[in-house]
Design a protein around this motif. Structure first.
Motif, PDB file in Angstrom:
ATOM      1  N   VAL A 122       0.835  -1.207   0.000  1.00 34.31           N
ATOM      2  CA  VAL A 122       0.000   0.000   0.000  1.00 34.31           C
ATOM      3  C   VAL A 122       0.865   1.250   0.000  1.00 34.31           C
ATOM      4  O   VAL A 122       0.614   2.203  -0.753  1.00 34.31           O
ATOM      5  CB  VAL A 122      -0.943   0.005   1.226  1.00 34.31           C
ATOM      6  CG1 VAL A 122      -1.660   1.350   1.332  1.00 34.31           C
ATOM      7  CG2 VAL A 122      -1.957  -1.124   1.122  1.00 34.31           C
ATOM      8  N   LEU A 123       1.901   1.258   0.831  1.00 34.54           N
ATOM      9  CA  LEU A 123       2.776   2.429   0.900  1.00 34.54           C
ATOM     10  C   LEU A 123       3.517   2.616  -0.422  1.00 34.54           C
ATOM     11  O   LEU A 123       3.743   3.749  -0.870  1.00 34.54           O
ATOM     12  CB  LEU A 123       3.773   2.271   2.047  1.00 34.54           C
ATOM     13  CG  LEU A 123       4.523   3.531   2.491  1.00 34.54           C
ATOM     14  CD1 LEU A 123       3.555   4.657   2.815  1.00 34.54           C
ATOM     15  CD2 LEU A 123       5.398   3.222   3.696  1.00 34.54           C
ATOM     16  N   GLY A 124       3.883   1.523  -1.056  1.00 35.53           N
ATOM     17  CA  GLY A 124       4.534   1.609  -2.359  1.00 35.53           C
ATOM     18  C   GLY A 124       3.602   2.206  -3.410  1.00 35.53           C
ATOM     19  O   GLY A 124       4.033   3.006  -4.251  1.00 35.53           O
TER      20      GLY A 124
ATOM     21  N   GLU B 214      -7.283  -0.011   6.691  1.00 36.74           N
ATOM     22  CA  GLU B 214      -7.739   0.244   8.065  1.00 36.74           C
ATOM     23  C   GLU B 214      -6.643  -0.064   9.082  1.00 36.74           C
ATOM     24  O   GLU B 214      -6.501   0.639  10.091  1.00 36.74           O
ATOM     25  CB  GLU B 214      -8.986  -0.598   8.366  1.00 36.74           C
ATOM     26  CG  GLU B 214     -10.221  -0.185   7.583  1.00 36.74           C
ATOM     27  CD  GLU B 214     -10.726   1.200   7.976  1.00 36.74           C
ATOM     28  OE1 GLU B 214     -11.192   1.349   9.106  1.00 36.74           O
ATOM     29  OE2 GLU B 214     -10.648   2.130   7.145  1.00 36.74           O
ATOM     30  N   ASN B 215      -5.851  -1.110   8.823  1.00 34.71           N
ATOM     31  CA  ASN B 215      -4.734  -1.427   9.716  1.00 34.71           C
ATOM     32  C   ASN B 215      -3.709  -0.303   9.724  1.00 34.71           C
ATOM     33  O   ASN B 215      -3.181   0.074  10.782  1.00 34.71           O
ATOM     34  CB  ASN B 215      -4.060  -2.731   9.298  1.00 34.71           C
ATOM     35  CG  ASN B 215      -4.840  -3.958   9.732  1.00 34.71           C
ATOM     36  OD1 ASN B 215      -5.630  -3.888  10.676  1.00 34.71           O
ATOM     37  ND2 ASN B 215      -4.630  -5.079   9.059  1.00 34.71           N
ATOM     38  N   MET B 216      -3.434   0.240   8.563  1.00 32.83           N
ATOM     39  CA  MET B 216      -2.449   1.310   8.474  1.00 32.83           C
ATOM     40  C   MET B 216      -2.975   2.600   9.094  1.00 32.83           C
ATOM     41  O   MET B 216      -2.203   3.439   9.568  1.00 32.83           O
ATOM     42  CB  MET B 216      -2.062   1.542   7.011  1.00 32.83           C
ATOM     43  CG  MET B 216      -1.405   0.326   6.379  1.00 32.83           C
ATOM     44  SD  MET B 216      -0.767   0.643   4.726  1.00 32.83           S
ATOM     45  CE  MET B 216       0.764   1.491   5.119  1.00 32.83           C
TER      46      MET B 216
ATOM     47  N   TRP C 126      -4.906   9.132   2.969  1.00 33.19           N
ATOM     48  CA  TRP C 126      -3.764   9.957   2.585  1.00 33.19           C
ATOM     49  C   TRP C 126      -2.540   9.547   3.386  1.00 33.19           C
ATOM     50  O   TRP C 126      -2.608   9.424   4.618  1.00 33.19           O
ATOM     51  CB  TRP C 126      -4.070  11.436   2.821  1.00 33.19           C
ATOM     52  CG  TRP C 126      -5.073  11.986   1.851  1.00 33.19           C
ATOM     53  CD1 TRP C 126      -6.441  11.942   1.969  1.00 33.19           C
ATOM     54  CD2 TRP C 126      -4.786  12.629   0.610  1.00 33.19           C
ATOM     55  NE1 TRP C 126      -7.034  12.530   0.888  1.00 33.19           N
ATOM     56  CE2 TRP C 126      -6.043  12.962   0.022  1.00 33.19           C
ATOM     57  CE3 TRP C 126      -3.615  12.957  -0.068  1.00 33.19           C
ATOM     58  CZ2 TRP C 126      -6.137  13.607  -1.195  1.00 33.19           C
ATOM     59  CZ3 TRP C 126      -3.717  13.614  -1.291  1.00 33.19           C
ATOM     60  CH2 TRP C 126      -4.956  13.930  -1.843  1.00 33.19           C
ATOM     61  N   PHE C 127      -1.427   9.354   2.678  1.00 36.67           N
ATOM     62  CA  PHE C 127      -0.180   8.925   3.311  1.00 36.67           C
ATOM     63  C   PHE C 127       0.812  10.090   3.304  1.00 36.67           C
ATOM     64  O   PHE C 127       1.440  10.366   2.270  1.00 36.67           O
ATOM     65  CB  PHE C 127       0.391   7.709   2.590  1.00 36.67           C
ATOM     66  CG  PHE C 127      -0.412   6.474   2.812  1.00 36.67           C
ATOM     67  CD1 PHE C 127      -0.051   5.554   3.787  1.00 36.67           C
ATOM     68  CD2 PHE C 127      -1.566   6.224   2.060  1.00 36.67           C
ATOM     69  CE1 PHE C 127      -0.826   4.416   4.018  1.00 36.67           C
ATOM     70  CE2 PHE C 127      -2.324   5.100   2.272  1.00 36.67           C
ATOM     71  CZ  PHE C 127      -1.962   4.187   3.255  1.00 36.67           C
ATOM     72  N   PRO C 128       0.963  10.768   4.439  1.00 39.62           N
ATOM     73  CA  PRO C 128       1.859  11.940   4.507  1.00 39.62           C
ATOM     74  C   PRO C 128       3.308  11.623   4.143  1.00 39.62           C
ATOM     75  O   PRO C 128       4.024  12.487   3.641  1.00 39.62           O
ATOM     76  CB  PRO C 128       1.737  12.388   5.970  1.00 39.62           C
ATOM     77  CG  PRO C 128       0.412  11.853   6.424  1.00 39.62           C
ATOM     78  CD  PRO C 128       0.260  10.550   5.708  1.00 39.62           C
ATOM     79  N   SER C 129       3.731  10.392   4.405  1.00 37.92           N
ATOM     80  CA  SER C 129       5.131  10.044   4.107  1.00 37.92           C
ATOM     81  C   SER C 129       5.393  10.021   2.610  1.00 37.92           C
ATOM     82  O   SER C 129       6.547  10.015   2.174  1.00 37.92           O
ATOM     83  CB  SER C 129       5.478   8.676   4.711  1.00 37.92           C
ATOM     84  OG  SER C 129       4.627   7.671   4.204  1.00 37.92           O
ATOM     85  N   ALA C 130       4.320  10.007   1.803  1.00 38.27           N
ATOM     86  CA  ALA C 130       4.475  10.000   0.346  1.00 38.27           C
ATOM     87  C   ALA C 130       4.334  11.401  -0.235  1.00 38.27           C
ATOM     88  O   ALA C 130       4.427  11.573  -1.448  1.00 38.27           O
ATOM     89  CB  ALA C 130       3.447   9.088  -0.286  1.00 38.27           C
ATOM     90  N   LEU C 131       4.119  12.400   0.622  1.00 36.98           N
ATOM     91  CA  LEU C 131       3.936  13.766   0.171  1.00 36.98           C
ATOM     92  C   LEU C 131       5.218  14.561   0.348  1.00 36.98           C
ATOM     93  O   LEU C 131       6.083  14.219   1.158  1.00 36.98           O
ATOM     94  CB  LEU C 131       2.815  14.448   0.967  1.00 36.98           C
ATOM     95  CG  LEU C 131       1.438  13.771   0.939  1.00 36.98           C
ATOM     96  CD1 LEU C 131       0.466  14.500   1.843  1.00 36.98           C
ATOM     97  CD2 LEU C 131       0.897  13.691  -0.488  1.00 36.98           C
ATOM     98  N   VAL C 132       5.368  15.630  -0.406  1.00 37.18           N
ATOM     99  CA  VAL C 132       6.479  16.559  -0.255  1.00 37.18           C
ATOM    100  C   VAL C 132       5.958  17.777   0.492  1.00 37.18           C
ATOM    101  O   VAL C 132       5.007  18.425   0.049  1.00 37.18           O
ATOM    102  CB  VAL C 132       7.056  16.989  -1.614  1.00 37.18           C
ATOM    103  CG1 VAL C 132       8.143  18.036  -1.412  1.00 37.18           C
ATOM    104  CG2 VAL C 132       7.607  15.779  -2.363  1.00 37.18           C
ATOM    105  N   TRP C 133       6.573  18.055   1.638  1.00 36.53           N
ATOM    106  CA  TRP C 133       6.110  19.138   2.489  1.00 36.53           C
ATOM    107  C   TRP C 133       7.000  20.365   2.296  1.00 36.53           C
ATOM    108  O   TRP C 133       8.221  20.272   2.332  1.00 36.53           O
ATOM    109  CB  TRP C 133       6.133  18.709   3.952  1.00 36.53           C
ATOM    110  CG  TRP C 133       5.196  17.574   4.227  1.00 36.53           C
ATOM    111  CD1 TRP C 133       5.428  16.265   4.000  1.00 36.53           C
ATOM    112  CD2 TRP C 133       3.883  17.663   4.778  1.00 36.53           C
ATOM    113  NE1 TRP C 133       4.339  15.509   4.363  1.00 36.53           N
ATOM    114  CE2 TRP C 133       3.382  16.353   4.866  1.00 36.53           C
ATOM    115  CE3 TRP C 133       3.093  18.721   5.225  1.00 36.53           C
ATOM    116  CZ2 TRP C 133       2.108  16.071   5.360  1.00 36.53           C
ATOM    117  CZ3 TRP C 133       1.834  18.448   5.736  1.00 36.53           C
ATOM    118  CH2 TRP C 133       1.342  17.126   5.787  1.00 36.53           C
ATOM    119  N   GLU C 134       6.364  21.494   2.102  1.00 33.78           N
ATOM    120  CA  GLU C 134       7.100  22.742   1.982  1.00 33.78           C
ATOM    121  C   GLU C 134       7.213  23.387   3.358  1.00 33.78           C
ATOM    122  O   GLU C 134       6.213  23.680   3.995  1.00 33.78           O
ATOM    123  CB  GLU C 134       6.392  23.708   1.016  1.00 33.78           C
ATOM    124  CG  GLU C 134       6.307  23.198  -0.418  1.00 33.78           C
ATOM    125  CD  GLU C 134       7.681  23.052  -1.056  1.00 33.78           C
ATOM    126  OE1 GLU C 134       8.614  23.758  -0.611  1.00 33.78           O
ATOM    127  OE2 GLU C 134       7.831  22.223  -1.971  1.00 33.78           O
TER     128      GLU C 134
END
Length: 250
Positions: free
Chosen positions: A185-187, A219-221, A241-249
Motif C-alpha cells: 500500500v505504501l509503495g 484500516e490497519n495502516m 492519505w499517506f503523509p510520508s508519500a507527500l512533499v512538504w514545503e
C-alpha cells in the motif's frame, strides 16, 4: 630376530622434541605479536595523521568522505565505534567523529518532529531535504551519510532503521514493522501520479486485490500503524492519505 617396541630412551627423545617444538612455537608467537603491535602503532600514527590533515575535506566533501569511510571499512576499522569499542579511533578523529554523531542527532530531531504527520516513516529524499535546511546548507549530506549515522542510533532501541518500500528508501523511527500488505500500500501511495492518496478501488485495480483485503490493509495502516489519514468526505468515497508519500514545503 624378535622385534622390540621403542624403549624409554626413544620415548624421552620424543618428549624432548615436543617440548622444543612448544618452546619454538611460543617464541614465534611472541615475535609475531610484537611485530603486529608495532605495525598497529605505525598504522595508527599514519591514519591519525591522514585524518588530521584531511579533516576539513572529510567534513565538507561527501565523495571524499565516502572514500575515506570505505578505506576504513576495508581494513577493519569502524569509524562509528564509540570509546568502548575503539576509544583511540574516536579520540583520533575528534571533530570528524563528532560530526557523524551530530548528524545522527539531527536525524532524530527531524524524525520526531515529523512523526505526528507521517506515522514514523519518512522518505529518504524528504529527510535529506529537511537535513539540508536544518543545517543551513553547511556541507552536502548524502544517503551514505544518513545510513552511517543511523547505525549510531541503534543503541537507542527506538527502531531507527532504513527499509525499502517499492524500491524507495524510507527511514522508520518507530519500533514496528510493516506487514507485506502495508508495504504494498505504501509503495502504491508513492507511485508517480498517485500523490499519496489511496482508495480501496485503487488497490483493487492496480494490485488485483479483493475489496475486503484492500479495506483491511488500509484500516490497519490507519488505526494500528498510524501511517495515514482518512478522508471520509471524499466525493469518490473514503480515501486514505499517506503523509510520508507527500512533499512538504517548510
Amino acid at each position: 630376530m624378535q622385534r622390540r617396541g621403542p624403549g624409554l630412551a626413544a620415548f624421552d627423545r620424543h618428549t624432548q622434541s615436543l617440548a622444543s617444538y612448544a618452546e619454538l612455537s611460543t617464541t614465534l608467537s611472541a615475535t609475531q605479536v610484537a611485530n603486529l603491535r608495532s605495525q598497529l602503532e605505525h598504522f595508527r600514527a599514519q591514519l591519525s595523521r591522514f585524518a588530521s590533515e584531511h579533516r576539513q575535506q572529510i567534513l565538507k566533501d561527501p565523495a571524499f568522505r565516502q572514500q575515506f569511510q570505505k578505506m576504513c571499512a576495508s581494513i577493519g576499522v569502524d569509524p562509528l565505534a564509540g570509546p568502548k569499542r575503539g576509544g583511540w579511533w574516536s579520540e583520533m578523529l575528534g571533530v570528524v567523529g563528532d560530526w557523524q554523531f551530530e548528524l545522527g542527532v539531527q536525524i532524530v530531531d527531524i524524525c520526531v518532529s515529523t512523526r505526528e504527520r507521517n506515522g514514523g516513516m519518512i522518505e529518504m529524499g524528504e529527510l535529506l531535504r529537511l537535513l539540508t535546511k536544518l543545517r543551513g546548507g553547511n556541507g552536502k549530506i548524502t544517503e551514505d551519510d544518513v545510513i552511517r549515522s543511523i547505525k549510531t542510533l541503534k543503541p537507542l532501541g527506538a527502531g531507527y532503521e532504513i527499509v525499502d518500500v517499492g524500491g524507495r528508501k524510507m527511514i522508520r523511527s518507530v519500533v514496528k514493522e510493516l506487514d507485506s500488505d502495508g508495504a504494498v500500500v505504501l509503495g502504491v501511495a508513492q507511485q508517480p501520479g498517485i500523490g499519496g492518496r489511496v482508495t480501496e478501488k485503487l488497490l483493487v485495480d492496480l494490485r488485483g486485490w479483493e475489496y475486503p483485503r484492500a479495506r483491511a490493509a488500509l484500516e490497519n495502516m490507519l488505526y494500528r500503524d498510524g501511517l495515514c489519514w482518512a478522508d471520509e468526505q471524499d466525493p469518490e468515497g473514503k480515501s486514505y492519505w499517506f503523509p510520508s508519500a507527500l512533499v512538504w514545503e517548510e
